[in-house]
Design an enzyme around this catalytic site. Structure first.
Site, PDB file in Angstrom:
ATOM      1  N   GLY A 101       0.491  -1.255   0.156  1.00  0.00           N
ATOM      2  CA  GLY A 101       0.224   0.128   0.151  1.00  0.00           C
ATOM      3  C   GLY A 101       0.858   1.307   0.219  1.00  0.00           C
ATOM      4  N   CYS A 102       0.428   2.312  -0.579  1.00  0.00           N
ATOM      5  CA  CYS A 102       0.728   3.830  -0.698  1.00  0.00           C
ATOM      6  C   CYS A 102       1.558   3.921   0.854  1.00  0.00           C
ATOM      7  CB  CYS A 102      -0.109   4.309  -1.594  1.00  0.00           C
ATOM      8  SG  CYS A 102      -1.332   4.480  -0.794  1.00  0.00           S
ATOM      9  N   TYR A 103       0.423   4.159   2.158  1.00  0.00           N
ATOM     10  CA  TYR A 103       1.196   4.196   3.055  1.00  0.00           C
ATOM     11  C   TYR A 103       2.180   3.813   3.626  1.00  0.00           C
ATOM     12  CZ  TYR A 103      -2.656   8.359   4.578  1.00  0.00           C
ATOM     13  OH  TYR A 103      -3.262   8.811   4.243  1.00  0.00           O
ATOM     14  N   THR A 112       4.698   1.862   2.555  1.00  0.00           N
ATOM     15  CA  THR A 112       5.517   1.596   1.794  1.00  0.00           C
ATOM     16  C   THR A 112       6.142   2.973   2.660  1.00  0.00           C
ATOM     17  OG1 THR A 112       4.896   1.186  -0.624  1.00  0.00           O
ATOM     18  CG2 THR A 112       7.156   2.507  -0.463  1.00  0.00           C
ATOM     19  N   SER A 113       5.417   4.066   2.616  1.00  0.00           N
ATOM     20  CA  SER A 113       6.427   5.063   2.735  1.00  0.00           C
ATOM     21  C   SER A 113       6.309   5.399   4.658  1.00  0.00           C
ATOM     22  CB  SER A 113       5.452   6.251   3.088  1.00  0.00           C
ATOM     23  OG  SER A 113       4.006   6.558   3.434  1.00  0.00           O
TER      24      SER A 113
END
Length: 221
Positions: free
Chosen positions: A94-96, A98-99
């Site tokens: 997911g994008c969150y 990954t960060s």
């Protein structure tokens, strides 16, 4: 060209398939492609866990193709580069997550955090990150010139982050900000006794220097 899905036809022309289909749909599509020896990168949430029981716990329903999960690797190369090269299925993160994972993993691996410390992930995302389905929460008058948290400490990405980091828990709080796209994640964690800021910064700098997709921000720390 837009054509009906046919796993055999895809197998005739491709070794890999990148799936951008809704959650749930990817389970059946992946199983069909695997049956024709096509390797899959799935951008949905259907293959982010290799454990059917954990998937059911987080998403509240059983996985339709649990046998596929046994062939799945979590798709962050900075964590699983060698396994990804050999895997039949890559569950893109997911994008969150990954960060948060890229910011936290070096500290966790180096043992910089205090024993039992629970990292806090204070994250902010543009409206596109909230999905395409129209709703009051993403309506322009609700998001313009505003900022609000949502699914505080209850978002499904929280367990995804904790599992990838090998931690029991991460306090994950997402916020919606009035911009189209982009993510800013600020991670807080108690350092172990004797660990200073300079040591922590050196670990993060070393990680960024070794990873092609990770860059240290310019300017003061």
């Amino acid at each position: 060209p837009v054509v009906p899905f046919d796993a055999a036809e895809i197998a005739a022309v491709a070794d890999f398939a990148l799936l951008a289909v809704p959650h749930g749909t990817a389970q059946e599509v992946t199983a069909a492609l695997l049956a024709h020896d096509v390797r899959v990168v799935d951008f949905s949430a259907d293959h982010r866990f290799d454990d059917p029981a954990f998937y059911a716990q987080i998403y509240g329903r059983p996985h339709a193709r649990p046998e596929s999960l046994g062939r799945t690797v979590y798709g962050i190369p900075e964590l699983n580069r060698e396994a990804i090269r050999q895997s039949a299925v890559v569950g893109a993160a997911g994008c969150y997550p990954t960060s948060v994972i890229l910011a936290s993993r070096p500290a966790v691996q180096a043992g910089l955090l205090a024993e039992g410390a629970v990292p806090i992930a204070d994250c902010k995302s543009g409206v596109s990150g909230a999905g395409r389905k129209p709703g009051a929460g993403t309506h322009f008058p609700e998001t313009s010139e505003g900022l609000h948290a949502y699914k505080t400490l209850a978002h499904r990405h929280g367990p995804e982050i904790a599992r990838a980091l090998g931690l029991a828990k991460v306090r994950f709080v997402p916020h919606l900000v009035p911009m189209n796209r982009g993510i800013l994640s600020t991670i807080y964690g108690d350092l172990a006794e004797g660990v200073g800021i300079a040591q922590a910064q050196a670990v993060l700098d070393d990680f960024a220097a070794r990873e092609a997709f990770v860059h240290r921000a310019a300017g003061p720390a």
